[in-house]
Design an enzyme around this catalytic site. Structure first.
Site, PDB file in Angstrom:
ATOM      1  N   ASP A   1       0.854  -1.185   0.000  1.00 60.00           N
ATOM      2  CA  ASP A   1       0.000   0.000   0.000  1.00 60.00           C
ATOM      3  C   ASP A   1       0.896   1.243   0.000  1.00 60.00           C
ATOM      4  O   ASP A   1       1.316   1.705  -1.063  1.00 60.00           O
ATOM      5  CB  ASP A   1      -0.898  -0.108   1.247  1.00 60.00           C
TER       6      ASP A   1
ATOM      7  N   VAL B   1      -9.438  -3.676   0.806  1.00 62.34           N
ATOM      8  CA  VAL B   1      -9.870  -5.018   0.419  1.00 62.34           C
ATOM      9  C   VAL B   1      -9.645  -6.011   1.566  1.00 62.34           C
ATOM     10  O   VAL B   1      -8.778  -5.812   2.416  1.00 62.34           O
ATOM     11  CB  VAL B   1      -9.150  -5.512  -0.859  1.00 62.34           C
TER      12      VAL B   1
HETATM   13  P1  IMP Z   1       2.039  -0.528   3.685  1.00 62.68           P
HETATM   14  O1  IMP Z   1       3.153  -0.515   4.700  1.00 62.68           O
HETATM   15  O2  IMP Z   1       1.216   0.745   3.759  1.00 62.68           O
HETATM   16  O3  IMP Z   1       2.493  -0.820   2.297  1.00 62.68           O
HETATM   17  O4  IMP Z   1       1.005  -1.582   4.165  1.00 62.68           O
HETATM   18  C1  IMP Z   1       1.165  -2.879   4.021  1.00 62.68           C
HETATM   19  C2  IMP Z   1       0.291  -3.653   4.995  1.00 62.68           C
HETATM   20  O5  IMP Z   1      -0.917  -2.965   5.360  1.00 62.68           O
HETATM   21  C3  IMP Z   1      -0.147  -4.915   4.332  1.00 62.68           C
HETATM   22  O6  IMP Z   1       0.789  -5.935   4.549  1.00 62.68           O
HETATM   23  C4  IMP Z   1      -1.480  -5.178   4.979  1.00 62.68           C
HETATM   24  O7  IMP Z   1      -1.297  -5.915   6.152  1.00 62.68           O
HETATM   25  C5  IMP Z   1      -2.028  -3.820   5.309  1.00 62.68           C
HETATM   26  N1  IMP Z   1      -2.973  -3.343   4.266  1.00 62.68           N
HETATM   27  C6  IMP Z   1      -2.760  -2.406   3.322  1.00 62.68           C
HETATM   28  N2  IMP Z   1      -3.834  -2.240   2.530  1.00 62.68           N
HETATM   29  C7  IMP Z   1      -4.756  -3.119   2.974  1.00 62.68           C
HETATM   30  C8  IMP Z   1      -6.088  -3.457   2.538  1.00 62.68           C
HETATM   31  O8  IMP Z   1      -6.663  -2.923   1.569  1.00 62.68           O
HETATM   32  N3  IMP Z   1      -6.722  -4.425   3.259  1.00 62.68           N
HETATM   33  C9  IMP Z   1      -6.145  -5.061   4.316  1.00 62.68           C
HETATM   34  N4  IMP Z   1      -4.898  -4.783   4.744  1.00 62.68           N
HETATM   35  C10 IMP Z   1      -4.213  -3.822   4.078  1.00 62.68           C
END
Ligand code: IMP
Ligand code: MG
Length: 171
Positions: free
Chosen positions: A99, A149
């Site tokens: 994300d 999601v």
């Molecule tokens: P990032 O550090 O923002 O890239 O987030 C990564 C983590 O956030 C992922 O491994 C997920 O555990 C959680 N995450 C991000 N987007 C979603 C989503 O749409 N649904 C559920 N978990 C999410």
């Protein structure tokens, strides 16, 4: 809360098998450690491992999550360290979704610091428009729009992980 199907079980099955075949080709002849990022990637990692023809060692890492929120706090800490010796090994980091890019950037740096000779990343889902820091995974199952999601390991406040398809969660 409304839940609508975004990616079906059949689409998941087909894509994970394609990815497994591709990774098996790319890593042919190497000893690989598959490093699953807890908890969300467990479902994807076990399917991916079974779609691969390589011998894979399995290990786990856990980083701080969003808690009960839909948005990242921006601070990533390591909650559980991997157990295997990574020196000179090829490591494939397996994530459920990228994300902001913050979690993957942190895990990637950490594994490089443990002496792995080759570090590659596979994510089941990618939200490229949501990045706060640049990060490009080597293997991406599906790229999706910025939306929240659930299913196939992905949760909202620890719920919905066991839904066998990807659904969009909306108010
Ligand atoms: P990032 O550090 O923002 O890239 O987030 C990564 C983590 O956030 C992922 O491994 C997920 O555990 C959680 N995450 C991000 N987007 C979603 C989503 O749409 N649904 C559920 N978990 C999410
Ligand atoms: Mg995750």
């Amino acid at each position: 809360m409304a839940q609508t199907t975004l990616i079906s079980r059949a689409q998941i099955f087909d894509r994970v098998h394609e990815m497994g075949a591709q990774i098996s080709t790319d890593f042919s002849g190497t000893e690989m450690i598959m490093l699953c990022v807890l908890k969300g990637a467990v479902f994807f990692a076990t399917d991916l491992a079974r779609a691969m023809t390589l011998d894979v060692a399995l290990d786990f890492i856990q980083v701080s999550s969003y808690g009960n929120q839909k948005y990242s706090s921006g601070v990533v800490t390591i909650l559980k360290e991997p157990q295997l010796d990574m020196h000179g090994k090829a490591v494939l980091i397996v994530e459920d979704i990228i994300d902001s890019g913050l979690s993957m950037r942190e895990v990637f740096r950490y594994i490089e610091s443990r002496g792995a000779s080759r570090v590659k990343t596979a994510t089941f889902l990618d939200k490229p428009k949501s990045r706060k820091v640049p990060f490009q995974a080597d293997y991406v199952g599906f790229s999706i729009e910025p939306q929240f999601v659930i299913g196939y390991g992905l949760d909202f406040a620890e719920k919905y992980r066991n839904i066998p398809e990807i659904q969009v969660l909306s108010e």
